[in-house]
Design a protein around this motif. Structure first.
Motif, PDB file in Angstrom:
ATOM      1  N   ILE A  95      46.434 -23.091 -76.647  1.00  0.00           N
ATOM      2  CA  ILE A  95      47.381 -23.247 -75.530  1.00  0.00           C
ATOM      3  C   ILE A  95      46.659 -22.536 -74.071  1.00  0.00           C
ATOM      4  CG2 ILE A  95      49.380 -23.426 -77.066  1.00  0.00           C
ATOM      5  CD1 ILE A  95      50.063 -20.455 -75.968  1.00  0.00           C
ATOM      6  N   GLY A  96      47.135 -23.045 -72.950  1.00  0.00           N
ATOM      7  CA  GLY A  96      46.470 -22.765 -71.879  1.00  0.00           C
ATOM      8  C   GLY A  96      47.656 -22.059 -70.807  1.00  0.00           C
ATOM      9  N   GLY A  97      48.888 -21.922 -71.026  1.00  0.00           N
ATOM     10  CA  GLY A  97      49.805 -21.399 -70.451  1.00  0.00           C
ATOM     11  C   GLY A  97      51.124 -21.273 -70.968  1.00  0.00           C
ATOM     12  N   ILE A  98      51.848 -20.229 -70.716  1.00  0.00           N
ATOM     13  CA  ILE A  98      53.227 -19.879 -71.339  1.00  0.00           C
ATOM     14  C   ILE A  98      54.287 -19.964 -70.280  1.00  0.00           C
ATOM     15  CG2 ILE A  98      54.366 -18.135 -72.633  1.00  0.00           C
ATOM     16  CD1 ILE A  98      51.825 -17.454 -73.774  1.00  0.00           C
ATOM     17  N   VAL A  99      55.472 -20.260 -70.358  1.00  0.00           N
ATOM     18  CA  VAL A  99      56.667 -19.998 -69.658  1.00  0.00           C
ATOM     19  C   VAL A  99      57.715 -19.054 -70.146  1.00  0.00           C
ATOM     20  CG1 VAL A  99      58.395 -21.010 -68.188  1.00  0.00           C
ATOM     21  CG2 VAL A  99      56.218 -21.881 -68.267  1.00  0.00           C
ATOM     22  N   ASP A 135      51.705 -27.267 -81.404  1.00  0.00           N
ATOM     23  CA  ASP A 135      51.501 -28.252 -80.288  1.00  0.00           C
ATOM     24  C   ASP A 135      52.402 -29.410 -80.363  1.00  0.00           C
ATOM     25  OD1 ASP A 135      49.115 -27.133 -79.387  1.00  0.00           O
ATOM     26  OD2 ASP A 135      48.088 -27.880 -81.114  1.00  0.00           O
ATOM     27  N   ALA A 136      53.005 -29.659 -81.553  1.00  0.00           N
ATOM     28  CA  ALA A 136      53.979 -30.876 -81.618  1.00  0.00           C
ATOM     29  C   ALA A 136      55.428 -30.445 -81.012  1.00  0.00           C
ATOM     30  CB  ALA A 136      53.859 -31.135 -82.984  1.00  0.00           C
ATOM     31  N   TRP A 173      55.255 -23.576 -74.013  1.00  0.00           N
ATOM     32  CA  TRP A 173      53.721 -23.539 -73.747  1.00  0.00           C
ATOM     33  C   TRP A 173      53.230 -24.637 -73.459  1.00  0.00           C
ATOM     34  CZ3 TRP A 173      56.026 -21.063 -77.730  1.00  0.00           C
ATOM     35  CH2 TRP A 173      56.248 -21.602 -78.981  1.00  0.00           C
ATOM     36  N   GLY A 174      51.932 -24.925 -73.142  1.00  0.00           N
ATOM     37  CA  GLY A 174      51.221 -26.037 -72.993  1.00  0.00           C
ATOM     38  C   GLY A 174      49.865 -25.982 -72.756  1.00  0.00           C
ATOM     39  N   ALA A 175      49.026 -26.956 -72.751  1.00  0.00           N
ATOM     40  CA  ALA A 175      47.633 -27.010 -72.261  1.00  0.00           C
ATOM     41  C   ALA A 175      47.285 -26.367 -70.879  1.00  0.00           C
ATOM     42  CB  ALA A 175      47.082 -28.391 -72.366  1.00  0.00           C
ATOM     43  N   THR A 224      67.469 -17.706 -62.192  1.00  0.00           N
ATOM     44  CA  THR A 224      68.236 -17.186 -61.196  1.00  0.00           C
ATOM     45  C   THR A 224      67.417 -15.816 -60.930  1.00  0.00           C
ATOM     46  OG1 THR A 224      70.224 -17.975 -62.475  1.00  0.00           O
ATOM     47  CG2 THR A 224      70.642 -16.034 -61.001  1.00  0.00           C
ATOM     48  N   PHE A 225      67.532 -15.384 -59.659  1.00  0.00           N
ATOM     49  CA  PHE A 225      66.757 -14.099 -59.204  1.00  0.00           C
ATOM     50  C   PHE A 225      65.617 -14.191 -59.682  1.00  0.00           C
ATOM     51  CE2 PHE A 225      71.272 -12.675 -59.367  1.00  0.00           C
ATOM     52  CZ  PHE A 225      71.504 -12.640 -57.972  1.00  0.00           C
ATOM     53  N   THR A 226      64.712 -13.373 -60.367  1.00  0.00           N
ATOM     54  CA  THR A 226      63.552 -13.244 -60.849  1.00  0.00           C
ATOM     55  C   THR A 226      63.345 -13.294 -62.557  1.00  0.00           C
ATOM     56  OG1 THR A 226      63.983 -10.659 -61.351  1.00  0.00           O
ATOM     57  CG2 THR A 226      63.072 -11.356 -59.074  1.00  0.00           C
ATOM     58  N   TRP A 227      64.225 -14.159 -62.959  1.00  0.00           N
ATOM     59  CA  TRP A 227      64.380 -13.986 -64.392  1.00  0.00           C
ATOM     60  C   TRP A 227      63.512 -15.135 -64.955  1.00  0.00           C
ATOM     61  CZ3 TRP A 227      70.550 -14.459 -64.742  1.00  0.00           C
ATOM     62  CH2 TRP A 227      71.048 -13.330 -64.160  1.00  0.00           C
ATOM     63  N   GLY A 228      62.169 -15.080 -64.917  1.00  0.00           N
ATOM     64  CA  GLY A 228      61.342 -15.720 -65.612  1.00  0.00           C
ATOM     65  C   GLY A 228      59.989 -15.625 -64.973  1.00  0.00           C
ATOM     66  N   ASN A 229      59.030 -16.133 -65.938  1.00  0.00           N
ATOM     67  CA  ASN A 229      57.760 -15.922 -65.624  1.00  0.00           C
ATOM     68  C   ASN A 229      56.827 -17.033 -66.164  1.00  0.00           C
ATOM     69  OD1 ASN A 229      57.056 -14.759 -68.373  1.00  0.00           O
ATOM     70  ND2 ASN A 229      58.601 -13.218 -67.891  1.00  0.00           N
ATOM     71  N   VAL A 230      55.667 -17.131 -65.508  1.00  0.00           N
ATOM     72  CA  VAL A 230      54.563 -18.089 -66.297  1.00  0.00           C
ATOM     73  C   VAL A 230      53.238 -17.405 -65.894  1.00  0.00           C
ATOM     74  CG1 VAL A 230      53.476 -20.372 -65.733  1.00  0.00           C
ATOM     75  CG2 VAL A 230      55.684 -20.001 -64.911  1.00  0.00           C
ATOM     76  N   SER A 231      52.568 -17.801 -67.211  1.00  0.00           N
ATOM     77  CA  SER A 231      51.114 -17.131 -67.153  1.00  0.00           C
ATOM     78  C   SER A 231      50.044 -18.260 -67.484  1.00  0.00           C
ATOM     79  CB  SER A 231      50.978 -15.973 -68.160  1.00  0.00           C
ATOM     80  OG  SER A 231      51.089 -16.635 -69.715  1.00  0.00           O
ATOM     81  N   GLY A 232      48.812 -17.987 -67.489  1.00  0.00           N
ATOM     82  CA  GLY A 232      47.867 -19.108 -67.673  1.00  0.00           C
ATOM     83  C   GLY A 232      46.491 -18.453 -68.105  1.00  0.00           C
ATOM     84  N   ILE A 233      45.521 -18.969 -68.918  1.00  0.00           N
ATOM     85  CA  ILE A 233      44.585 -18.174 -69.532  1.00  0.00           C
ATOM     86  C   ILE A 233      43.339 -18.946 -69.008  1.00  0.00           C
ATOM     87  CG2 ILE A 233      44.800 -19.215 -71.603  1.00  0.00           C
ATOM     88  CD1 ILE A 233      43.997 -16.513 -72.930  1.00  0.00           C
ATOM     89  N   ASP A 234      42.311 -18.222 -69.014  1.00  0.00           N
ATOM     90  CA  ASP A 234      40.845 -18.648 -69.074  1.00  0.00           C
ATOM     91  C   ASP A 234      40.403 -18.183 -70.172  1.00  0.00           C
ATOM     92  OD1 ASP A 234      38.147 -18.620 -68.614  1.00  0.00           O
ATOM     93  OD2 ASP A 234      38.151 -18.498 -66.371  1.00  0.00           O
TER      94      ASP A 234
END
Lengths: 231, 231, 231, 231
Positions: free
Chosen positions: D89-93, D160-161, D175-177, D23-33
């Motif tokens: 891990i490669g990304g987080i939500v 991971d599991a 999170w995830g790959a 809802t609105f801006t209530w969330g974020n995703v990142s990803g890593i190199d």
């Protein structure tokens, strides 16, 4: 014949999927021309995507098809009984909307717990008594209409002030001065049923509105002293 | 007159159906020009599909219509009381959104059980005490405003820190610095009410957030040390 | 080969997201050509957005892929068992629709509480017994089919009159004369599961419909005396 | 810099409203190199309607902004802790999706009651212990990351599991790959939370899946013997 009424009944039927009141073909709207003594109703089992105004079926107050290539809604005999018993109504709606069917499944009235209900329904929306084995086997859809009329008589309810009923373990019928008003009442009943379901699973208390709040909200919108909306 | 404010209030009203906060015409937003001492409000009972910025009605702080061809919302006297009592607010919203009305129907506060609530409301959103028979028959909509103000006074609540209330067995009013902020608060209240309904039917425990978590989340977004969002 | 059936199975698969029955790729539909002894099924794990009729996989009644570049649904062995055990069915659907999975999670039948259920299911939709450790480790998807067949045999159920099952702690399988009818039954099961969930959390009573109401509604729509819909 | 990753993180962020997770801006995703030791994250409080790939902020593993005109998500220090603690891990939500927040509000794990859960989560999704007053006042968002890591260590869970957690009275992190996989896990968690809420209010029994069913479904989709989907 009755081209204008067919258009009006068609439009009212098309509101049912738009207002999220039907799945597949599980709903029907009719509208009556009192002078002609004829009503117009959706054909049975025709998908909303392909429905046309010219598909509407014209029926008289004995339940006989007067015009139409398609079979009328299987609930037509219920509409006949209601039009005969409630001579001031102009339209009738039947749906299987899920929250109203929830109360019908539980054989419970939809109580007046808030002003959202009171704005439209002057008191609880009643659930009918169950149809007997004999009634169901005799003339099911006609007897469904009779049990609705009996419910209003036995409980001394005014069908104009409470323009809705739940048929026991079946679902809602609503009515109104026009087909569009009957659809409006069907949507209000579904919204009120959702809120009531939630309020009743959240709180075990009896949260009926007091009579004076019911009076205020109902008569704010209805009758000669109404002041909601435009003149 | 007040063309820019009319546009702003119109846009805020149009957010209500977009955010799934209203059925039919059951909601209204107003916004005030404090220098002019005038506010702009949605007309009564006009469908959102046909609403225009020029339909907005201009009202003064005594509740008199100053400009407008249409009748203002029937809740206008409630808005008048709130604008007079809460001199720093710029917009007010009323809806019948179903989860907030659920708590109003049960006469229960919407408790602060999580950071979603704490980000916007510095504590529980209160339900008002019920209006008496005398209040309802005297001047219903004005008394609705008075009971809101009394609820905040009796419970020593800060209307800026908790910009929302449930009127007993009726529904939510929210407010904010602008009409858009008041709409934002109305949506937050609905989302928090949904989550609270679910959490309270899932777990019978008292799951209030501790004071320090409430402080952290509220002040992360509000006041001079806020650090959420862009500067 | 079987281009017409592939198109039909593809269209039935595409109905699943339209009817809100699947999240991501969690569902599959198959359809059979009884003369050829071959069925067509959705490939495993392919998103609905990119699915094409030519992606459908052709499988024989021993579960061997006869044509197709992609791997068939991982549930293919369940479909094989059902097509062999129920020789009159023409299509099968599996989904993880949330209300049906709710009953599967609770290991509870979906009871016939209303005419919405009775119109399609001639009695409660059964939940299977759980698969044993040995069954799961041996040939999981094949054993899933076997446990469905055993559930219908043990409970003396007619798979044509009740064209649906919940696999314990897993989810629904439905079937029908065609892939489209099987999808229809999957949607009815989800709607009935939602209403039942609500009715059962609202009222602790046993609200089963009486046998004569079940008979009336089921046979109003099915069999030689049906009179719902057009001829 | 990191233009490809910015595009990927932007696309993953835009999935959140499409999947009804924010809802609105209530969330974020990142990803890593991982090679560069830098991650890309959504800016704080920017509406999804106006978000651009170039708005993404580049941050190093000490939490310092390396590139970007806008302030990064206020939850950035939580992401920093998780990327350092979970090096694969490669990304987080992070979202405030309503059914997951329901369990967080009630301080309850999301139990594995069905194969919908078992397909993605190898066991219950844990709720963290509450943050203390000292932790919240010290460095709230960093301590949020620490309490997640401690929850997995104390309960001997494999991140991971079980690629998800509920922060007590706050909400889910997944999170995830890749960022897209982390978004997928956020949606699965919301769907499983809805089903579990319903199953737990419908039935008071402990309906955990047996270990062998959990094994079967999890390893059908994960690890070297997986056979779901295309190769």
């Amino acid at each position: 014949m009755l081209e204008k009424l067919k258009e009006e009944v068609y439009e009212a039927n098309m509101q049912l999927p738009k207002l999220d009141l039907v799945t597949f073909t599980w709903g029907n709207v009719s509208g009556i021309d009192r002078d002609a003594g004829l009503f117009v109703i959706k054909p049975s089992g025709v998908p909303y995507e392909t429905l046309q105004p010219s598909d509407m079926v014209v029926v008289n107050l004995k339940g006989e098809v007067v015009e139409g290539k398609l079979r009328p809604s299987s609930d037509t005999p219920t509409h006949v009984v209601l039009y005969n018993a409630f001579p001031d109504i102009g339209g009738i709606v039947h749906t299987h909307s899920p929250y109203a069917v929830t109360f019908a499944s539980a054989n419970m009235d939809v109580p007046a717990l808030n002003t959202t209900a009171a704005d439209t329904f002057y008191g609880d929306v009643p659930v009918s008594e169950p149809l007997s084995k004999a009634q169901i086997e005799r003339a099911y859809e006609k007897e469904t209409g009779e049990v609705i009329v009996k419910t209003f008589a036995d409980r001394h309810l005014d069908h104009d002030a409470v323009p809705a009923v739940l048929v026991s373990q079946h679902g809602p019928f609503t009515w109104g001065a026009t087909p569009a008003k009957a659809v409006y009442n069907a949507k209000v009943l579904e919204v009120v049923s959702q809120i009531d379901y939630q309020a009743m699973t959240l709180s075990a208390k009896d949260n009926h509105v007091p009579q004076y709040l019911l009076d205020k909200h109902y008569y704010r919108k209805h009758g000669k002293n109404a002041y909601y909306g435009q003149r």
